[in-house]
Structures are given as C-alpha cells and as structure tokens.
Scaffold this motif. Structure first.
Motif, short mmCIF file in Angstrom:
data_model
loop_
_atom_site.label_atom_id
_atom_site.label_comp_id
_atom_site.label_asym_id
_atom_site.label_seq_id
_atom_site.Cartn_x
_atom_site.Cartn_y
_atom_site.Cartn_z
N GLY A 134 0.81 -1.21 0.00
CA GLY A 134 0.00 0.00 0.00
C GLY A 134 0.84 1.25 0.00
O GLY A 134 2.05 1.23 0.29
N GLY A 181 -3.35 9.26 1.91
CA GLY A 181 -4.72 8.96 2.29
C GLY A 181 -5.65 8.75 1.12
O GLY A 181 -6.86 8.59 1.32
N ASP A 182 -5.11 8.76 -0.09
CA ASP A 182 -5.95 8.62 -1.28
C ASP A 182 -6.17 7.18 -1.70
O ASP A 182 -6.87 6.90 -2.67
CB ASP A 182 -5.34 9.40 -2.46
N GLY A 183 -5.56 6.22 -0.99
CA GLY A 183 -5.73 4.81 -1.30
C GLY A 183 -4.88 4.32 -2.45
O GLY A 183 -5.05 3.18 -2.90
N CYS A 184 -3.96 5.15 -2.93
CA CYS A 184 -3.12 4.78 -4.07
C CYS A 184 -1.68 4.54 -3.64
O CYS A 184 -1.19 5.12 -2.66
CB CYS A 184 -3.12 5.88 -5.13
N ARG A 208 -7.45 10.80 -6.88
CA ARG A 208 -8.78 10.47 -6.35
C ARG A 208 -9.68 9.95 -7.46
O ARG A 208 -10.45 9.00 -7.25
CB ARG A 208 -9.39 11.70 -5.68
N ARG A 227 -8.61 6.40 -8.30
CA ARG A 227 -9.02 5.47 -7.24
C ARG A 227 -10.51 5.19 -7.32
O ARG A 227 -10.96 4.05 -7.09
CB ARG A 227 -8.65 6.06 -5.87
N SER A 235 -5.68 1.72 -8.21
CA SER A 235 -4.99 2.16 -7.00
C SER A 235 -3.47 2.03 -7.08
O SER A 235 -2.76 2.62 -6.27
CB SER A 235 -5.50 1.36 -5.79
N ARG A 236 -2.97 1.23 -8.01
CA ARG A 236 -1.52 1.08 -8.16
C ARG A 236 -1.12 1.85 -9.41
O ARG A 236 -1.40 1.44 -10.53
CB ARG A 236 -1.14 -0.40 -8.24
#
Length: 262
Positions: free
Chosen positions: A37, A41-44, A172, A175, A180-181
C-alpha cells in the motif's frame, strides 16, 4: 548491490499476488513494495520511474531518448506496467515518442493508459488514442476545449493545479475507478511534478553507463540555494541486464524542501 530473485519462472506468482492471491514463493525485494500500500490517504500507491545517463540526462536537447537504458531497463518498465493498474505519461512524452504503453515484453494485462494533457493540445492520431490496446484516459483541465472523447480515449476533466492539473484530484479520480496502483512512467517533467507535490511513494531510476554532456535534465524542481535544501534519501541498487543500475528509492510521499516540504 542487491540481487532480485525475479525470473521468468517466478513472474507468474507476482501477477497472481497482484490479483489478490496468497503466494508463498520466495519474495521479490524489488517488486514486493510495488504490491504493497501507499503512504497517502488517497488509497493509491504511486511509483515514478526514469532512465537517465550517468550525468543525469533523460534525452538529448532535441528530445531523442530511445534508448538510454538497455534490455534490462525495458523489461523492468514492462514489468511495472503489468503490476500496476494505470500508467501515466505527460503530453510531451506522447508527442515525442508516440509510445504504446503496453506489456508487450512480459506476461500480464495492459494497464489503463493516462495521458496528462492539461490544454488538450495533442492530436488524436497518436497510437494510445487509436490502437484500442487498453482503456485510455486523456486528462485535461475542466476549461480545456474539446469533447468527451479523443480518438478512442475518454476525456477526464480535472481542476487546474498551478500551470497544469491538480494531481491529488487525478489520484482520487483514478481510485474512484478502481485504479490504485499507479505507475508514473514519464517524462521528466511529469515525474518532477509528482515529486514536487509529495505524491510519490517510490521512485525507480535507471542509470545507464552513458555520458551525454548536454540534454534534458532528469528532474526539474525550483532552484535550491543550499545543498541542505536538496532531497536526501536512502536507496537500494539492483543490477540490470546490459550493465545498467536500477536505484529503488522509498520516498513515502515526502515533499522536497524547495517545494515546501519540511
């Protein structure tokens, strides 16, 4: 210098792990962090990549860059494409190199291709907009001209960020599409924008045994007046086929001091 255990035989296990499978095969020091991960905080998870000469050039003054790295660097680039959900390049790279951004050299799914073209200036005859090899997004400013399609690419409109795009809004948006990657493949200006914004989790830099003595610099950041203002980090070097050296640099979204970082 570190040795990575990734081979043609172990590659399928990395692809399986990308897909969410549990695999007990020998870990890859180079690619395991790519499958983890990110620090934002954007999940990416965002990884940047450049290939440069020993004197820090990514192209000649007229833009010729094929190929600074050797066979090992090309293979590494295609592996990163296969392990990531999306690959990002700037308009200059598409204009100069007309890349396909596919995984032709390795097994694996082509990533979603994202072209950053804030002013929506690129013609639609570039291969990424016409070949249909993978879903493609052209990211431009909300007020840029043009319609909702650009060749076969979907137009993604984003808020303005400085002279370009709001890169946090871009992450964002990606995502939200399940991407996400994220692999920021180039060019130097685009990678520098992500670095300046503190949005890179890792950076892979290939150094080739070449000296140009002139040409385009790998990184473009505001001028530093003191050495202490430079961004200092740790790295792990990996040898590549053909004599190049790959530097794996964990950044964890750090922002350079000259760009407002601590």
């Amino acid at each position: 210098m570190a040795e990575d255990c990734t081979t043609e035989e172990s590659w399928p296990s990395l692809l399986a792990r990308k897909a969410g499978a549990c695999d007990a095969t020998r870990p890859s020091r180079l690619f395991d962090p790519v499958l983890s991960g990110g620090a934002g905080g954007d999940g990416c998870l965002v990884i940047g990549r450049l290939a440069q000469t020993l004197d820090g050039r990514i192209a000649t003054a007229c833009g010729s860059s094929q190929w600074i790295g050797g066979r090992g660097d090309i293979l590494h680039t295609h592996r990163l494409r296969a392990l990531c959900d999306a690959v990002i390049v700037g308009a200059g790279t598409v204009e100069q190199d007309d890349p396909r951004l596919t995984t032709r050299e390795v097994e694996g799914t082509n990533p979603v291709r994202v072209v950053l073209d804030p002013a929506h200036r690129l013609p639609d005859d570039r291969r990424v907009f016409q070949d249909g090899a993978a879903p493609t997004l052209l990211a431009c400013r909300e007020d840029a001209p043009g319609g909702e399609r650009h060749g076969q690419a979907e137009v993604l409109r984003l808020p303005r960020g400085g002279a370009g795009l709001d890169l946090e809004a871009l992450l964002r948006a990606l995502r939200a599409r399940g991407l996400s990657r994220i692999f920021v493949e180039g060019g130097g200006v685009t990678v520098s924008h992500f670095l300046a914004a503190g949005l890179l989790d890792r950076l892979h830099v290939t150094v080739a045994p070449v000296i140009l003595g002139s040409g385009r610099a790998a990184f473009t950041l505001p001028e530093a007046t003191r050495i202490a203002d430079g961004l200092r980090f740790t790295w792990t070097p990996f040898p590549l086929e053909g004599g190049d050296i790959l530097l794996d640099i964990p950044l964890a979204r750090v922002r350079p001091r000259v760009c407002g970082g601590a």
